[in-house]
Design a protein around this motif. Structure first.
Motif: not given
Length: 186
Positions: A75-76, A78, A83, A85-86, A97, A99, A120
């Motif tokens: 995912l994206e 930090k 985060c 997106d998580y 969470q 990420c 997201s």
């Protein structure tokens, strides 16, 4: 002949997805030994501004638990410690969470319930995730056997002095006091 080919293709697609694949915003109840496949919305590339929730329940909740196997998790990363997106994993009263490539792979819940929330933001996106949750029965424990031993019979002997003897791990002896009186002749 064409119908036969279409049927085969549809059967292959269904077997690839798996019987327990969870779509966005669904709840799935499974049994011990079952596996649930969860993937981010749009996998292998998730869209911006998306929120999905997945809940898995293994009955009976009190005597089961889930394990996570996440072979794909991207995912994206930090940004400034946050985060954007998580995938948030809620289980057993806690929420964590995940990420970037920090995956929930290997976590174990303490009961048969888990909620995964995928979110997201409006900017960067990535591949997403695919996790497999397997339901297990908690091992049963039995209390060790309790053995009670009773001591031998109790004997009481009475004479001029009183003596009580108890035969067991401890012995108690009580002797009555003796009084002697001498009278002078008259």
């Amino acid at each position: 002949m064409k119908c036969f080919k279409i049927t085969i293709v549809m059967a292959l697609v269904a077997s690839t997805l798996g019987a327990d694949f969870m779509a966005c915003d669904t709840v799935k109840t499974v049994s011990v030994g079952d596996r649930v496949d969860i993937e981010s919305f749009g996998y292998p590339t998730y869209p911006n501004n998306k929120r999905c929730q997945y809940e898995a329940v293994c009955d009976p909740r009190e005597s089961t638990y889930f394990t996570f196997n996440c072979p794909v998790f991207e995912l994206e990363p930090k940004s400034s410690g946050t985060c954007n997106d998580y995938a948030q994993i809620n289980h057993s009263g806690s929420a964590t969470q995940y990420c970037g490539t920090d995956s929930p792979h290997g976590i174990t819940t303490t009961d048969g319930f888990v909620r995964i929330t995928f979110k997201s933001d409006s900017s960067t996106n990535a591949q997403g995730f695919r996790c497999y949750l397997t339901c297990h029965a908690k091992p049963t424990t039995t209390a060790p056997a309790t053995t009670t031993t009773t001591a031998a019979a109790t004997t009481t002997t009475t004479a001029a002095a009183t003596t009580t003897t108890t035969e067991a791990a401890t012995t108690t002896t009580t002797v009555a006091p003796t009084t002697t009186t001498t009278v002078a002749p008259t």
